[in-house]
Design a protein around this motif. Structure first.
Motif, PDB file in Angstrom:
ATOM      1  N   GLU A 150       0.840  -1.205   0.000  1.00 54.57           N
ATOM      2  CA  GLU A 150       0.000   0.000   0.000  1.00 54.57           C
ATOM      3  C   GLU A 150       0.875   1.255   0.000  1.00 54.57           C
ATOM      4  OE1 GLU A 150      -2.991   0.508  -0.606  1.00 54.57           O
ATOM      5  OE2 GLU A 150      -4.326  -0.992   0.235  1.00 54.57           O
ATOM      6  N   GLU A 204      -2.345   7.039   3.492  1.00 57.00           N
ATOM      7  CA  GLU A 204      -2.485   5.694   2.920  1.00 57.00           C
ATOM      8  C   GLU A 204      -1.798   4.665   3.817  1.00 57.00           C
ATOM      9  OE1 GLU A 204      -4.350   4.499   0.769  1.00 57.00           O
ATOM     10  OE2 GLU A 204      -4.581   5.755  -1.002  1.00 57.00           O
ATOM     11  N   ASN A 207      -6.123  -1.424   8.023  1.00 60.89           N
ATOM     12  CA  ASN A 207      -6.853  -2.383   7.172  1.00 60.89           C
ATOM     13  C   ASN A 207      -8.323  -2.445   7.578  1.00 60.89           C
ATOM     14  OD1 ASN A 207      -6.851  -4.165   4.957  1.00 60.89           O
ATOM     15  ND2 ASN A 207      -6.880  -5.934   6.317  1.00 60.89           N
ATOM     16  N   ASP A 233      -5.013  -2.106  -7.611  1.00 63.66           N
ATOM     17  CA  ASP A 233      -5.092  -3.052  -6.497  1.00 63.66           C
ATOM     18  C   ASP A 233      -4.400  -4.381  -6.784  1.00 63.66           C
ATOM     19  OD1 ASP A 233      -6.633  -1.442  -4.718  1.00 63.66           O
ATOM     20  OD2 ASP A 233      -8.424  -1.882  -5.889  1.00 63.66           O
ATOM     21  N   ALA A 282      -3.480   1.512   5.545  1.00 65.48           N
ATOM     22  CA  ALA A 282      -2.938   0.166   5.327  1.00 65.48           C
ATOM     23  C   ALA A 282      -2.761  -0.553   6.660  1.00 65.48           C
ATOM     24  CB  ALA A 282      -1.608   0.246   4.591  1.00 65.48           C
ATOM     25  N   LYS A 306      -1.015  -5.334  -5.117  1.00 63.32           N
ATOM     26  CA  LYS A 306      -0.925  -5.898  -3.762  1.00 63.32           C
ATOM     27  C   LYS A 306      -0.968  -7.422  -3.797  1.00 63.32           C
ATOM     28  CE  LYS A 306      -4.433  -3.292  -2.525  1.00 63.32           C
ATOM     29  NZ  LYS A 306      -5.504  -2.703  -1.674  1.00 63.32           N
ATOM     30  N   ARG A 359     -13.188   0.721   1.175  1.00 59.61           N
ATOM     31  CA  ARG A 359     -12.031   1.427   1.719  1.00 59.61           C
ATOM     32  C   ARG A 359     -12.499   2.699   2.416  1.00 59.61           C
ATOM     33  NH1 ARG A 359      -7.337   3.532  -0.258  1.00 59.61           N
ATOM     34  NH2 ARG A 359      -5.967   2.073   0.768  1.00 59.61           N
ATOM     35  N   ARG A 410      -7.682   2.320  -8.811  1.00 57.26           N
ATOM     36  CA  ARG A 410      -6.507   1.954  -8.016  1.00 57.26           C
ATOM     37  C   ARG A 410      -5.874   0.702  -8.610  1.00 57.26           C
ATOM     38  NH1 ARG A 410      -5.490   0.704  -2.751  1.00 57.26           N
ATOM     39  NH2 ARG A 410      -4.263   2.529  -2.304  1.00 57.26           N
TER      40      ARG A 410
END
Lengths: 508, 508
Positions: A101, B101, B108, A365, B105, A368, B363, A363
């Motif tokens: 992240e 961010e 979470n 993603d 993260a 990740k 998110r 994003r």
């Protein structure tokens, strides 16, 4: 005054901030993981408004001020590094998740067109292909990342509709009988009564109407009854409707059941329906060779037209990370079905993944998941799943053997261990109740105990209703740091402790 | 072997990783910002496949391996800290963006239900309320975060449809004339020809059909012609259709025009249409007192039923951060219109924001906007906008005065400076062409120069087509680190330099 004019010294400012936050974060992770702090310092919204400074000022608060905000945020948030966070299908993340992240934050990239996200776009193409191949989708496997499992399920349904009935995309949805010349009747979606509510949401978004979802009953283990599915499809066709989309769930939300994909695939083929698998929760077992060899959970996945899989659940990748996979040419399937004219953005590059989405900026993603796979390897990720399954099985035995506890399902079909607690002091009273009264009483017990546990903060578990049975505790086994005795046995103790302080005669 | 079994030492592992990545990141930011590296080391997908290790192994690569991946990722990605990244409506982020961010993260967290994200849920409620109030939406202002501007626009349209025609949610979309008893005719959406393609995507998602978007023409500055809008609505009603959704754009994608919201609001009211404003790009000017006092750009925003605003564009908040705002009770409007039965998740708490979305897990993107506002203050964020506007104006003058360059619009209406370059060596030839030939020739020149510049990597700018005129360069003024002479004047030099090496006689 802190001002955006200072941006030319961003590197310096970032260094100062990173140095300072590192200790705070590491300390937070450690305290959570070693359970030196509870999962949450529970407060009501009203209390939190007093404890936390939510004001948004004209003048910036600067470095000291923002670090106060950061500390308060950590203090009053759920610490998901604590393995006793057992509430949801996601758990805390892991170091490489945090680092991924951070990498994405620094890049601040956008995976809509290749030329602004070259590496990250290819990562997405490669990692969706690789995961699709774990599902035996073959050489043309691939997919696209969506902002969550619901978004993946929605994109699957849109793609199915546009692919099967392209006129709807341009002209609109005008079915028979209202539009007698139409090539289709009312579009019908078939899914089990235990499937996720995002299927309902997708149906209403598309304008099909919630009345046009057919909820297929499940067997005693929570799996879709395929013979009934076929009968319901036949019935629908007799009414001149058009069954077009079957959703099979791989790992239902509450109980963790796996619908028999292979059998459902045969029905889908026979009736020319799109087969979607919602494997948001259970799809990740594809990483475990053991599961793939010894169970039939994902058997038939290669026949799915689309398949949702959320690495942010079972694989510990940070939220959000959801994939919509397909054996039909990967992301290009979605581009062909869903792209719009947007010449200002897409200049005809097949690596421009955004063309297949219903959005624009997105994003990256996939990065990740790519990083998690690189770091842990397929074996590491598979091992995580094997460990969780073994723990769920042991915990199920523990619940089975403990006085006062009753399993909702025995054995637990997957990673959710669901049970009731019947306080021994009122067991006779409870068991003497019949039907609805029994159900209401047990639901009330569950909810009351649950509320007490939540406010205590030592654990977070969820409680859940399900058609026809009383509310129960749902404990999700996921975090690799979870311990049978230290954590799960302790949870049962806590339930008993909380129970001991309740005067049930006043409450029931 | 690296395995998920090691998770009990996550704090230690994270510390090692953070210490190691910090230098890499700070170095990357510095080199980007000081332009010691190009915006991008441009490579085709085929080249990248050779340069970057995309393999996904069975055994994890461990710490050394993953840091190789991280370094390669940074090396071959676009460095958006370099102010010469002028390609998109977003720019690089800033230190507090990265830290936000990182905070997310580590947490979470999931902003669907309050009890797993107590602080972050209230941040979302407070920051959407505050931004709504900058738009003069009053005491009941609020909103919800969506995964991007397109998702916000889509949720706006779904909400409008469900609110105005609740039967569609349950029964489905069955309009007149096909269904003569229906309370509505074909639903029609009105938006300008310059509006974002996400409106088209939303229309097709809802099953309304792309044919049922009415594209309203724009005036010479790219703003919707309100008198024509009204005529088109009248025409539609005469055909027994049902106009229900008008989208006004605050800051169009290509030119940056602001539709006259106030006038459009009167039309919306008169014809009982939902007024949505797509302020994904331009809505953020609400932070600038100067803009709000001296322009009419956002005048009438308080009459919008919904309003999309993307802090990830003009405010430098990391991607994704998009808000859907409303004066109608904030997030509760969306919950009432869009919620599904999901008793396992939502236990009736009005702070459970997820109920209003078409998704489930989400998110907590609002946190990033909350943090940016805290840190910079409204004044800092407003100052960023004022600075960009001033720079856009200066750059427009520079382009105007420079030989060979022709502005598409003069003055530039907002932060996009759009222009053609006509190579002096072939100016006479180009100017002698007529109509389509002229247009094709100029488009070819733009595209060829653009391609050369992109491969050079010193700058990233975009080129864009627009109905009826040749392709042009679009330079987006956004990053607060951008300098008129060092960067923007240099861009014009680069275009000339690249031009000098082209033999146009071969290409045209």
């Amino acid at each position: 005054m802190v001002s955006t004019d200072d941006h030319n010294s961003d590197a310096k400012e970032l260094e100062v901030m990173l140095s300072r936050i590192q200790h705070i974060i590491v300390d937070y992770v450690q305290k959570g993981q070693e359970q030196l702090v509870p999962v949450v310092n529970y407060h009501t919204p009203e209390e939190l408004y007093k404890l936390f400074d939510f004001t948004l000022p004209n003048k910036g608060v600067g470095l000291e001020g923002i670090f106060k905000t950061i500390s308060s945020t950590l203090e009053y948030s759920v610490n998901s590094w604590n393995p006793r966070f057992l509430d949801k299908l996601y758990a805390g993340t892991n170091p490489i998740g945090v680092i991924s992240e951070l990498l994405l934050a620094v890049l601040n990239s956008n995976a809509h067109v290749f030329h602004v996200s070259p590496v990250l776009s290819l990562m997405e193409i490669e990692v969706t292909k690789a995961v699709g191949q774990l599902l035996n989708m073959g050489e043309k496997a691939g997919g696209i990342l969506c902002p969550g499992g619901s978004a993946s399920n929605l994109l699957a349904m849109i793609t199915a509709r546009n692919k099967l009935f392209p006129s709807i995309k341009t002209e609109g949805y005008f079915p028979r009988p209202f539009h007698p010349q139409s090539k289709y009747g009312k579009l019908k979606v078939f899914t089990s009564i235990h499937s996720h509510y995002s299927i309902d949401k997708a149906v209403q978004v598309l304008g099909l109407g919630l009345d046009n979802i057919v909820k297929v009953p499940v067997d005693h283990e929570g799996r879709m009854q395929v013979d009934v599915l076929e009968k319901l499809i036949e019935l629908s066709i007799q009414k001149d409707e058009t069954p077009f989309f079957i959703n099979a769930t791989a790992g239902t939300t509450v109980l963790g059941a796996f619908d028999p994909i292979k059998d459902i695939a045969m029905i889908a083929k026979k009736y020319h329906c799109w087969l979607h698998v919602d494997g948001s929760w259970g799809g990740s077992v594809a990483f475990s060779d053991k599961v793939m060899k010894t169970t039939s959970w994902l058997e038939g996945s290669e026949h799915a037209d689309t398949f949702t899989l959320n690495p942010h659940k079972l694989l510990g990748v940070p939220l959000q990370c959801s994939m919509l996979l397909t054996p039909h040419e990967g992301h290009l399937l979605f581009a062909k079905s869903n792209s719009s004219q947007a010449d200002y953005l897409f200049h005809g590059n097949e690596y421009d993944i955004g063309a297949g989405t219903i959005g624009c900026g997105r994003r990256p993603d996939a990065t990740k998941m790519f990083m998690a796979w690189k770091y842990y390897g397929k074996d590491g990720l598979g091992g995580r799943i094997d460990k969780a399954l073994s723990l769920a099985s042991q915990f199920t035995s523990m619940v089975r053997e403990r006085k006062g506890f009753k399993l909702v399902q025995d054995p637990s079909p997957f990673l959710q261990v669901c049970f009731w607690f019947v306080p021994p002091s009122i067991e006779k009273h409870v068991e003497s109740l019949k039907g609805k009264e029994y159900s209401l009483c047990l639901s009330r017990i569950t909810r009351h105990l649950h509320q007490q546990i939540q406010e205590k903060g030592e654990f977070l578990v969820d409680h859940s209703p399900l058609e026809g049975i009383p509310d129960f505790f749902r404990v999700v086994i996921n975090a690799p740091t979870l311990s049978l005795h230290r954590d799960l046995e302790r949870l049962l103790d806590v339930i008993e402790e909380v129970n001991a302080s309740v005067d049930w005669s006043e409450l029931l």
